[in-house]
Design a protein around this motif. Structure first.
Motif, PDB file in Angstrom:
ATOM      1  N   ARG A 295     -16.263  16.204 -24.974  1.00 13.04           N
ATOM      2  CA  ARG A 295     -16.760  16.743 -23.705  1.00 13.04           C
ATOM      3  C   ARG A 295     -17.656  15.685 -23.088  1.00 13.04           C
ATOM      4  O   ARG A 295     -18.180  14.801 -23.768  1.00 13.04           O
ATOM      5  N   ASN A 296     -17.823  15.781 -21.783  1.00 16.92           N
ATOM      6  CA  ASN A 296     -18.539  14.727 -21.065  1.00 16.92           C
ATOM      7  C   ASN A 296     -20.042  14.746 -21.289  1.00 16.92           C
ATOM      8  O   ASN A 296     -20.708  13.719 -21.187  1.00 16.92           O
ATOM      9  N   TYR A 297     -20.613  15.921 -21.609  1.00 13.12           N
ATOM     10  CA  TYR A 297     -22.080  15.965 -21.726  1.00 13.12           C
ATOM     11  C   TYR A 297     -22.510  16.975 -22.781  1.00 13.12           C
ATOM     12  O   TYR A 297     -21.954  18.067 -22.883  1.00 13.12           O
ATOM     13  N   THR A 298     -23.459  16.581 -23.599  1.00 10.97           N
ATOM     14  CA  THR A 298     -24.116  17.476 -24.545  1.00 10.97           C
ATOM     15  C   THR A 298     -25.503  16.913 -24.841  1.00 10.97           C
ATOM     16  O   THR A 298     -25.701  15.690 -24.840  1.00 10.97           O
ATOM     17  N   THR A 299     -26.462  17.793 -25.086  1.00  8.27           N
ATOM     18  CA  THR A 299     -27.835  17.350 -25.378  1.00  8.27           C
ATOM     19  C   THR A 299     -28.033  17.064 -26.860  1.00  8.27           C
ATOM     20  O   THR A 299     -29.086  16.559 -27.260  1.00  8.27           O
ATOM     21  N   ASP A 300     -27.035  17.374 -27.692  1.00  5.06           N
ATOM     22  CA  ASP A 300     -27.132  17.167 -29.138  1.00  5.06           C
ATOM     23  C   ASP A 300     -26.872  15.690 -29.450  1.00  5.06           C
ATOM     24  O   ASP A 300     -25.764  15.183 -29.240  1.00  5.06           O
ATOM     25  N   VAL A 301     -27.890  15.002 -29.981  1.00  3.73           N
ATOM     26  CA  VAL A 301     -27.777  13.572 -30.265  1.00  3.73           C
ATOM     27  C   VAL A 301     -26.707  13.302 -31.320  1.00  3.73           C
ATOM     28  O   VAL A 301     -25.910  12.362 -31.198  1.00  3.73           O
ATOM     29  N   VAL A 302     -26.663  14.133 -32.369  1.00  6.67           N
ATOM     30  CA  VAL A 302     -25.691  13.941 -33.449  1.00  6.67           C
ATOM     31  C   VAL A 302     -24.264  14.159 -32.940  1.00  6.67           C
ATOM     32  O   VAL A 302     -23.348  13.402 -33.257  1.00  6.67           O
ATOM     33  N   GLU A 305     -23.056  11.214 -30.984  1.00  3.76           N
ATOM     34  CA  GLU A 305     -22.615  10.128 -31.857  1.00  3.76           C
ATOM     35  C   GLU A 305     -21.205  10.402 -32.378  1.00  3.76           C
ATOM     36  O   GLU A 305     -20.362   9.502 -32.454  1.00  3.76           O
ATOM     37  N   GLY A 306     -20.927  11.657 -32.742  1.00  2.00           N
ATOM     38  CA  GLY A 306     -19.594  12.025 -33.197  1.00  2.00           C
ATOM     39  C   GLY A 306     -18.540  11.828 -32.122  1.00  2.00           C
ATOM     40  O   GLY A 306     -17.425  11.372 -32.410  1.00  2.00           O
ATOM     41  N   ILE A 307     -18.896  12.154 -30.888  1.00  2.00           N
ATOM     42  CA  ILE A 307     -17.964  11.976 -29.768  1.00  2.00           C
ATOM     43  C   ILE A 307     -17.665  10.497 -29.552  1.00  2.00           C
ATOM     44  O   ILE A 307     -16.509  10.098 -29.318  1.00  2.00           O
ATOM     45  N   GLU A 308     -18.689   9.656 -29.635  1.00  2.00           N
ATOM     46  CA  GLU A 308     -18.487   8.212 -29.464  1.00  2.00           C
ATOM     47  C   GLU A 308     -17.588   7.659 -30.572  1.00  2.00           C
ATOM     48  O   GLU A 308     -16.731   6.817 -30.323  1.00  2.00           O
ATOM     49  N   ARG A 309     -17.807   8.133 -31.796  1.00  2.00           N
ATOM     50  CA  ARG A 309     -16.957   7.679 -32.902  1.00  2.00           C
ATOM     51  C   ARG A 309     -15.514   8.125 -32.694  1.00  2.00           C
ATOM     52  O   ARG A 309     -14.570   7.383 -33.004  1.00  2.00           O
ATOM     53  N   ALA A 310     -15.356   9.325 -32.169  1.00  2.00           N
ATOM     54  CA  ALA A 310     -14.008   9.831 -31.899  1.00  2.00           C
ATOM     55  C   ALA A 310     -13.307   8.959 -30.855  1.00  2.00           C
ATOM     56  O   ALA A 310     -12.135   8.603 -31.010  1.00  2.00           O
ATOM     57  N   ARG A 311     -14.019   8.599 -29.806  1.00  2.00           N
ATOM     58  CA  ARG A 311     -13.413   7.771 -28.747  1.00  2.00           C
ATOM     59  C   ARG A 311     -13.037   6.391 -29.294  1.00  2.00           C
ATOM     60  O   ARG A 311     -11.995   5.830 -28.940  1.00  2.00           O
ATOM     61  N   ASP A 312     -13.871   5.830 -30.158  1.00  2.00           N
ATOM     62  CA  ASP A 312     -13.551   4.528 -30.759  1.00  2.00           C
ATOM     63  C   ASP A 312     -12.331   4.638 -31.663  1.00  2.00           C
ATOM     64  O   ASP A 312     -11.490   3.730 -31.699  1.00  2.00           O
ATOM     65  N   TYR A 347      -7.903  19.228 -17.611  1.00  2.00           N
ATOM     66  CA  TYR A 347      -8.344  19.258 -19.008  1.00  2.00           C
ATOM     67  C   TYR A 347      -8.560  17.843 -19.547  1.00  2.00           C
ATOM     68  O   TYR A 347      -9.576  17.549 -20.183  1.00  2.00           O
ATOM     69  N   VAL A 348      -7.612  16.956 -19.281  1.00  2.00           N
ATOM     70  CA  VAL A 348      -7.731  15.560 -19.725  1.00  2.00           C
ATOM     71  C   VAL A 348      -8.960  14.914 -19.099  1.00  2.00           C
ATOM     72  O   VAL A 348      -9.703  14.178 -19.754  1.00  2.00           O
ATOM     73  N   GLY A 349      -9.189  15.211 -17.809  1.00  2.00           N
ATOM     74  CA  GLY A 349     -10.367  14.664 -17.137  1.00  2.00           C
ATOM     75  C   GLY A 349     -11.660  15.174 -17.739  1.00  2.00           C
ATOM     76  O   GLY A 349     -12.643  14.421 -17.880  1.00  2.00           O
ATOM     77  N   SER A 350     -11.704  16.448 -18.141  1.00  2.00           N
ATOM     78  CA  SER A 350     -12.922  17.011 -18.731  1.00  2.00           C
ATOM     79  C   SER A 350     -13.239  16.407 -20.089  1.00  2.00           C
ATOM     80  O   SER A 350     -14.392  16.411 -20.535  1.00  2.00           O
ATOM     81  N   LEU A 351     -12.224  15.869 -20.756  1.00  2.00           N
ATOM     82  CA  LEU A 351     -12.439  15.235 -22.063  1.00  2.00           C
ATOM     83  C   LEU A 351     -12.861  13.781 -21.928  1.00  2.00           C
ATOM     84  O   LEU A 351     -13.239  13.149 -22.916  1.00  2.00           O
ATOM     85  N   GLY A 352     -12.779  13.250 -20.709  1.00  2.00           N
ATOM     86  CA  GLY A 352     -13.140  11.849 -20.500  1.00  2.00           C
ATOM     87  C   GLY A 352     -12.092  10.884 -20.999  1.00  2.00           C
ATOM     88  O   GLY A 352     -12.402   9.734 -21.330  1.00  2.00           O
ATOM     89  N   LEU A 353     -10.831  11.322 -21.073  1.00  2.00           N
ATOM     90  CA  LEU A 353      -9.746  10.458 -21.536  1.00  2.00           C
ATOM     91  C   LEU A 353      -9.123   9.722 -20.358  1.00  2.00           C
ATOM     92  O   LEU A 353      -8.858  10.323 -19.323  1.00  2.00           O
ATOM     93  N   SER A 354      -8.882   8.443 -20.538  1.00  2.00           N
ATOM     94  CA  SER A 354      -8.283   7.652 -19.464  1.00  2.00           C
ATOM     95  C   SER A 354      -6.768   7.871 -19.435  1.00  2.00           C
ATOM     96  O   SER A 354      -6.144   8.130 -20.464  1.00  2.00           O
ATOM     97  N   GLN A 355      -6.205   7.734 -18.268  1.00  2.00           N
ATOM     98  CA  GLN A 355      -4.761   7.871 -18.121  1.00  2.00           C
ATOM     99  C   GLN A 355      -4.027   6.754 -18.859  1.00  2.00           C
ATOM    100  O   GLN A 355      -2.914   6.946 -19.353  1.00  2.00           O
ATOM    101  N   SER A 356      -4.647   5.567 -18.947  1.00  2.00           N
ATOM    102  CA  SER A 356      -4.014   4.451 -19.657  1.00  2.00           C
ATOM    103  C   SER A 356      -3.853   4.771 -21.142  1.00  2.00           C
ATOM    104  O   SER A 356      -2.836   4.433 -21.757  1.00  2.00           O
ATOM    105  N   LEU A 357      -4.858   5.440 -21.717  1.00  2.00           N
ATOM    106  CA  LEU A 357      -4.763   5.827 -23.124  1.00  2.00           C
ATOM    107  C   LEU A 357      -3.667   6.870 -23.320  1.00  2.00           C
ATOM    108  O   LEU A 357      -2.872   6.788 -24.263  1.00  2.00           O
ATOM    109  N   ILE A 358      -3.617   7.846 -22.418  1.00  2.00           N
ATOM    110  CA  ILE A 358      -2.615   8.909 -22.521  1.00  2.00           C
ATOM    111  C   ILE A 358      -1.205   8.345 -22.389  1.00  2.00           C
ATOM    112  O   ILE A 358      -0.286   8.742 -23.110  1.00  2.00           O
ATOM    113  N   SER A 359      -1.021   7.395 -21.491  1.00  2.00           N
ATOM    114  CA  SER A 359       0.312   6.858 -21.225  1.00  2.00           C
ATOM    115  C   SER A 359       0.744   5.809 -22.249  1.00  2.00           C
ATOM    116  O   SER A 359       1.944   5.609 -22.463  1.00  2.00           O
ATOM    117  N   SER A 360      -0.217   5.135 -22.887  1.00  2.00           N
ATOM    118  CA  SER A 360       0.119   4.040 -23.802  1.00  2.00           C
ATOM    119  C   SER A 360       0.254   4.482 -25.248  1.00  2.00           C
ATOM    120  O   SER A 360       0.684   3.712 -26.097  1.00  2.00           O
TER     121      SER A 360
END
Length: 492
Positions: A295-302, A305-312, A347-360
């Motif tokens: 999700r694009n925003y959360t106040t939970d620091v932990v 960090e999990g979201i950033e690891r997921a994106r990587d 839905y894809v936009g709310s997850l912060g996923l790029s179209q290039s990632l989805i298409s590639s």
């Protein structure tokens, strides 16, 4: 009449020593088992048989015989088991070899090791030493050695087929054919250099070599342009499950695992780190990763960090499984009367996923909690060919989902075959690229030079031949050998 102890001492005194030691090791699996196999290889193998059985004549080759097995130092009976005698060169290592099939208890194995180690000139094998001796004896080349290692490590049916193909020499045959073509080209160019003035050898010889080299370049490039199917099959396909919090990602990985891999609660953001598990899906190896809900925003620091690891992690995956929540989809379609495609885009936009990632990346879209959908919505989703419906709770749709995943795995890894063996080692890829570079330099030298130096051109062909030879071991590099054989277990 001599006693057994006197007989053994006489054998040890009259033995002819060799600079190459005799080795032994456990060739079956470690731990308690019904039968354990201890392999011995080297010039002293015949002596080992006589010392440990008190029988003056060797068993018939490759025929199992039942014997009492004695301790070579204490003269006590260790066990009663089968003995198979393999005289060289008709053995795995090419040397005289013997196998002791004994009961697989810890005490029996310890006594066998102590007994064998007490015989002068006999020592425990190093990792991969049996296979290394087979390689030096010409029983296997390096591609077959690597295939044998992969066969031992194979965990899925597709991995087994690919490894068996390589261990059986299918890849070796392909590379040897390439090397033979290069040697033929070298012979023709050298014949042209040596005899063109005195014999009936004209310029058509060089033109024929050019065509053969160009054909070989195309063949190697086709072999290299495999989208790393063989390497994926060998190491496993990475598949990540992504989606918003609480859409059922953890439930899905638990369903596939038939056990509780991830924690499942009704609290959003339960999964914080990457949770991986290994699976056999349709005979293909898959590393399945449960990720933090995006999700694009959360106040939970932990959770952030999990979201950033997921994106990587998404950048490293071969297949993305995008989970949608049926309840959310139902509300969206009921309230706005918009289409599924518009919902998917939002839905894809709310997850912060790029179209290039989805298409590639290979994408599998799953609508989870399908038991919450109305008949109208279910009918709508039937028209979406790329979307599958599932209920992790009732298991409805799981067979179809697995079928779709398997189809994607087949396309990613290919189907191993003897006719078109896959390239599965980075080492092979490196040397093949070097070979193509040498062949291209050969072509360029003939085209660019007005009066090309054929001696230089021939050297490019020799270098290309060496590149192929390094793959099979025809050109030996000790550093490469050490790396390859160190991956084996002691008894292999």
């Amino acid at each position: 009449m001599f006693s057994r102890a006197v007989y053994i001492r006489s054998l040890l005194r009259t033995r002819c020593y060799s600079s190459k030691s005799t080795i032994f090791g456990l060739s079956s699996g470690a731990g308690k088992c019904g039968v354990a196999v201890i392999r011995v290889s080297g010039e002293a193998s015949s002596l080992v048989v006589k010392c440990k059985t008190s029988v003056k004549t060797l068993p018939a080759p490759r025929k199992a015989v039942l014997r009492r097995i004695f301790h070579s130092r204490t003269d006590e009976i260790i066990d009663k088991g089968l003995i198979l005698w393999f005289p060289g060169p008709n053995s795995f290592t090419g040397e005289d070899s013997v196998e002791f099939h004994v009961h697989g208890g810890v005490a029996v194995l310890n006594a066998m090791y102590d007994s064998l180690g007490s015989i002068s000139g006999v020592r425990i094998a190093e990792p991969g030493e049996f296979t290394k001796r087979a390689f030096y004896a010409g029983k296997l080349d390096l591609t077959e050695v690597e295939g044998l290692a992969d066969l031992i490590d194979a965990e899925t049916e597709a991995q087994r087929k690919q490894a068996l193909s390589h261990a059986s020499g299918d890849l070796s045959k392909l590379y040897n054919q390439m090397r033979t073509k290069l040697l033929k080209c070298i012979a023709h160019v050298e014949a042209y250099i040596d005899f063109s003035e005195d014999q009936d050898i004209d310029d058509t010889v060089l033109e024929s070599v050019r065509r053969d080299v160009n054909s070989l370049i195309c063949e190697i490039r086709t072999h290299l342009d495999d989208h790393r199917r063989g390497e994926r099959l060998r190491t496993g396909v990475r598949m990540a499950i992504i989606g918003a919090p609480n859409v059922g990602k953890s439930s899905f990985i638990n369903l596939l695992s038939n056990r509780k891999v991830s924690i499942v609660t009704n609290i959003a953001g339960t999964t914080r780190d990457i949770v991986e598990s290994n699976h056999d899906i349709g005979g293909y190896p898959v590393t399945l990763a449960d990720t933090a809900g995006l999700r694009n925003y959360t106040t939970d620091v932990v959770e952030n960090e999990g979201i950033e690891r997921a994106r990587d992690y998404l950048q490293l995956t071969d297949i993305l499984v995008l989970m949608l929540d049926a309840g959310s989809l139902q509300d969206y379609l009921s309230g706005t009367k918009k289409s599924f495609s518009s919902y998917f885009k939002d839905y894809v936009g709310s997850l912060g996923l790029s179209q290039s990632l989805i298409s590639s990346t290979r994408l599998i879209v799953i609508v989870n909690k399908c038991d919450l959908l109305s008949k109208e919505t279910l009918n709508l989703l039937q028209d979406e060919a790329d979307t599958k419906i599932l209920s992790c709770h009732t298991r409805v749709g799981i067979d179809r989902v697995l079928e779709v995943i398997t189809c994607n795995l087949k396309e990613l890894c290919g189907v191993p075959s003897r006719e078109n063996p896959n390239l599965s080692q980075q080492r092979h890829r490196y040397h093949l690229k070097e070979c193509v570079e040498c062949l291209e330099k050969f072509q360029l030298h003939l085209e660019m030079e007005r009066h090309p130096d054929l001696a230089i051109a021939t050297q490019y062909l020799r270098n290309a031949t060496r590149c192929i030879g390094r793959i099979t071991g025809a050109v030996q590099t000790e550093e490469i050998l050490d790396v390859i054989f160190s991956s084996f277990c002691i008894g292999k």
